[in-house]
Design a protein around this motif. Structure first.
Motif, PDB file in Angstrom:
ATOM      1  N   ALA A  10       2.944   4.036  -1.486  1.00 23.33           N
ATOM      2  CA  ALA A  10       1.708   4.315  -0.767  1.00 23.33           C
ATOM      3  C   ALA A  10       1.812   5.660  -0.053  1.00 23.33           C
ATOM      4  N   GLN A  11       0.779   6.476  -0.165  1.00 21.75           N
ATOM      5  CA  GLN A  11       0.721   7.705   0.608  1.00 21.75           C
ATOM      6  C   GLN A  11      -0.675   7.844   1.159  1.00 21.75           C
ATOM      7  N   THR A  12      -0.749   8.622   2.201  1.00 22.30           N
ATOM      8  CA  THR A  12      -1.984   8.620   2.953  1.00 22.30           C
ATOM      9  C   THR A  12      -2.438  10.038   3.222  1.00 22.30           C
TER      10      THR A  12
ATOM     11  N   ILE B 290      -5.933   5.541   2.907  1.00 22.79           N
ATOM     12  CA  ILE B 290      -4.592   4.967   2.814  1.00 22.79           C
ATOM     13  C   ILE B 290      -4.376   4.519   1.379  1.00 22.79           C
ATOM     14  N   ASP B 291      -3.433   5.169   0.714  1.00 20.55           N
ATOM     15  CA  ASP B 291      -3.246   4.905  -0.718  1.00 20.55           C
ATOM     16  C   ASP B 291      -2.298   3.721  -0.878  1.00 20.55           C
ATOM     17  N   THR B 292      -2.795   2.666  -1.491  1.00 17.44           N
ATOM     18  CA  THR B 292      -1.964   1.466  -1.651  1.00 17.44           C
ATOM     19  C   THR B 292      -1.420   1.402  -3.071  1.00 17.44           C
ATOM     20  N   PRO B 293      -0.208   0.877  -3.237  1.00 18.41           N
ATOM     21  CA  PRO B 293       0.282   0.694  -4.600  1.00 18.41           C
ATOM     22  C   PRO B 293      -0.528  -0.401  -5.268  1.00 18.41           C
ATOM     23  N   GLY B 294      -0.864  -0.223  -6.547  1.00 22.14           N
ATOM     24  CA  GLY B 294      -1.749  -1.174  -7.207  1.00 22.14           C
ATOM     25  C   GLY B 294      -1.032  -2.375  -7.780  1.00 22.14           C
TER      26      GLY B 294
END
Ligand code: GTP
Length: 600
Positions: free
Chosen positions: A58-60, A78-82
């Motif tokens: 995850a990166q934001t 907020i980038d979540t792992p899929g």
């Protein structure tokens, strides 16, 4: 920017539905990126992520948006792992969000990870903004997709967009600002800080992504971890702007930033941990846990690389990924190695690839094993993490009971394949939990299945049976008594411990046959017969013989055909080079090992 004009949101979607493309589009719309800067701006920073096209870590990024009235808003994407292997990370990233864009590809419809991630978000009461992507494509089925979304999520007003062309994207920000509430934190309450992601930076050490839940975080202040009770000084606070980090003197409730706390090891930065003021310590958020390994495998250096090189590469790798567990292990055939625990099969594959890409370390992994909970006759309990350990317990007759982990599998598929998929699940020991139709053509199945089944051929068979159209996802679902046995392999009556695997009793013979057959095909012939046997305990379940090369093949060479003899010698040399694993006086080529260990 006041808290009322902060929005924390993420994008949830199935793999390839366009999450990264949409993130880039939003960066571009806030003036952060120019079109075509994808590679440099990409949120997917690991080489593996790029090569596999999936998001793992995850990166934001913090975006500044100006609305029609000229008001400025701080939007933290907020980038979540899929992927489900990282579902704990997904749920922790979600804990930092109040809203989620639920993105569905209009050419594919709702798929398994869309459903799994939707439920994770729903359970945390996150406001969902439904979005239908890729409407620019000629075969886009917007109405069909909308109907499916209505059936699964009860969502009506999905926004049709093309992340690629920008069509319809103008409506995204107004929808976000309208539907998603501001973060609930209070600036005047005692400090509470959620750590929702961390990574290792080669130059600056461990960096943490945090959200201030309550209070204000000040540069230079001391904070204490609820997980470890260790105290840290806040050395740096940086807003993650698309063009690069911007240093901040303080961070207020609701906001998200990257902080450096002077941590030496990534293991100190536990995702989901809560930090607070040592003078007013706060408990951890409920649900905090250390990620648990779901799959174990032995890891050995491949030819040429020694164990020291493996250990060195692994110790450097562990600085970056604290979720792999490592214990020493050794095998008579493979030598010294490591027994590693992974979050799931994708994680296992990713670690293997990253070791190769980032540390130039090629490794051999033994058959993946799920952790079994054993109760012994002396009353103690034990986690069995390797086939050899299970074989040993069976040999000593020490077991009272053995339990295996179950998972709840969600499968989405075009209706025509449902019959085959039901058979697959039943053959894999599954129990039907629910079956429903999202539309006349689209079905959803939920099964309780042994995790061990997912760890082997399940995925490949699911894809084959559905011509690639079915998708699946899984989550932990308790445990059940395990009817499994260690299936051993013998070469000329000597055990090859590294090739032992754990299989369902009813499948032992089939697996045994397949293993001896594969090994036979891959073995070089020698001047002696080689007998290959698959065994369960002392019972031989399958057997093959690699027949000896007839002596006169060599004898013929002495007839003067020099070039043929040369060729044969060269061939032998090459054969020797790759056959570095010895069982007694029989050499097993590396490729043979790899093939026999392959999941199916
Ligand atoms: P993960 O990171 O693995 O979850 O994938 P993702 O969801 O981020 O997908 P990504 O953004 O990488 O997009 C997958 C593919 O779909 C890429 O080839 C994109 O170019 C393409 N794509 C994304 N959005 C659109 C769209 O609106 N229209 C069209 N035609 N293609 C799109």
């Amino acid at each position: 920017i006041p808290t009322e004009r902060v929005r924390n949101f993420c994008i949830i979607s199935h793999v390839d539905h366009g999450k990264s493309t949409l993130a880039d589009r939003m960066l571009e719309m806030t003036g952060a990126a120019r079109p075509g800067e994808r590679e440099a701006q990409s949120l997917d920073s690991l080489a593996v992520e790029r090569s596999r096209g999936i998001t793992i870590k995850a990166q934001t990024v913090s975006l500044l948006h100006e609305d029609e009235e000229g008001e400025r808003w701080l939007l933290n994407l907020i980038d979540t792992p899929g992927h489900v292997d990282f579902s704990y990370e997904v749920s922790r990233s979600l804990a930092a969000c109040q809203g989620a864009l639920l993105l569905v590809d209009s050419t594919k419809g709702v798929q398994a990870q869309t459903v799994a991630n939707f439920w994770l978000a729903f359970e945390q009461s996150i406001e969902i903004v439904p979005v239908i992507n890729k409407v620019d494509l000629p075969h886009a089925n917007v109405e069909g997709t909308r109907a499916q979304m209505r059936a699964v999520f009860d969502e009506k007003d999905a926004l049709p967009i093309s992340a690629k062309t920008g069509q319809g994207c103008g409506a995204l920000f107004p929808a976000l600002l309208r539907s998603v509430p501001p973060p609930p934190g209070r600036r005047d309450a005692p400090l509470r800080l959620l750590l929702f992601d961390s990574w290792y930076d080669d130059y600056r050490g461990v960096l943490c992504l945090v959200q201030v839940l309550d209070g204000t975080l000040a540069l230079g202040s001391q904070i204490v971890s609820a997980a470890s009770a260790k105290t840290y000084a806040v050395q740096q606070i940086e807003l993650m702007r698309p063009a690069g980090p911007v240093p901040l003197p303080a961070l207020a409730a609701g906001q998200v930033a990257c902080v450096a706390l002077g941590m030496k090891h990534i293991q100190e930065a536990s995702v989901g941990d809560t930090f607070s003021d040592p003078a007013a310590p706060q408990p951890a958020l409920p649900g905090f846990q250390k990620p648990q390994p779901m799959v174990f495998a032995g890891m050995y250096p491949l030819e040429g690389e020694g164990f020291d090189a493996l250990q060195h590469a692994m110790s450097r790798f562990l600085l970056k990924d604290g979720s792999v567990t490592v214990e020493p292990e050794s095998s008579p055939t493979l030598g010294q190695g490591l027994r590693c625990g992974f979050l799931g099969l994708l994680h296992l594959e990713v670690v293997q690839q990253r070791l190769q890409q980032e540390h130039d370390m090629e490794v051999l992994l033994t058959s993946p094993t799920v952790p079994l909970r054993a109760t012994l006759k002396d009353g103690s309990q034990l986690e069995v993490r390797s086939p050899e350990a299970l074989a040993q317990l069976k040999l000593e007759d020490a077991l009272v009971s053995l339990n295996e982990p179950l998972v709840k599998v969600t499968i989405l598929s075009p209706s025509e394949y449902v019959g085959g998929l039901i058979t697959l699940c039943e053959e894999s020991g599954g129990q039907l939990l629910s079956q429903s139709f999202l539309s006349a053509e689209h079905a959803m199945l939920q099964y309780s299945l042994p995790l061990a089944e997912i760890a082997t051929e399940f995925h490949d068979r699911l894809k084959t049976l559905s011509s690639g159209y079915a998708s699946f996802d899984y989550e932990p679902h308790g445990e059940q008594p395990a009817d499994v046995v260690p299936l051993g392999l013998h070469v000329n009556k000597r055990p090859v411990g590294a090739l032992t695997r754990i299989v369902r009793s009813s499948k032992a013979t089939d697996f045994g046959r397949a293993m001896v057959q594969t090994l036979k095909e891959e073995m070089d012939r020698t001047v002696h017969d080689i007998v290959i046997q698959a065994t369960v305990g002392s019972r031989v379940v399958a057997r093959e013989t690699v027949r000896a090369v007839r002596k006169n093949v060599l004898a013929k060479c002495y007839g003067g055909d020099i070039s043929r003899k040369k060729k044969l010698l060269e061939k032998q040399k090459a054969g020797k080079k790759r056959a570095s694993l010895h069982v007694g006086d029989v050499a097993i080529p590396h490729e043979a090992f790899v093939k026999v260990l392959a999941p199916s």
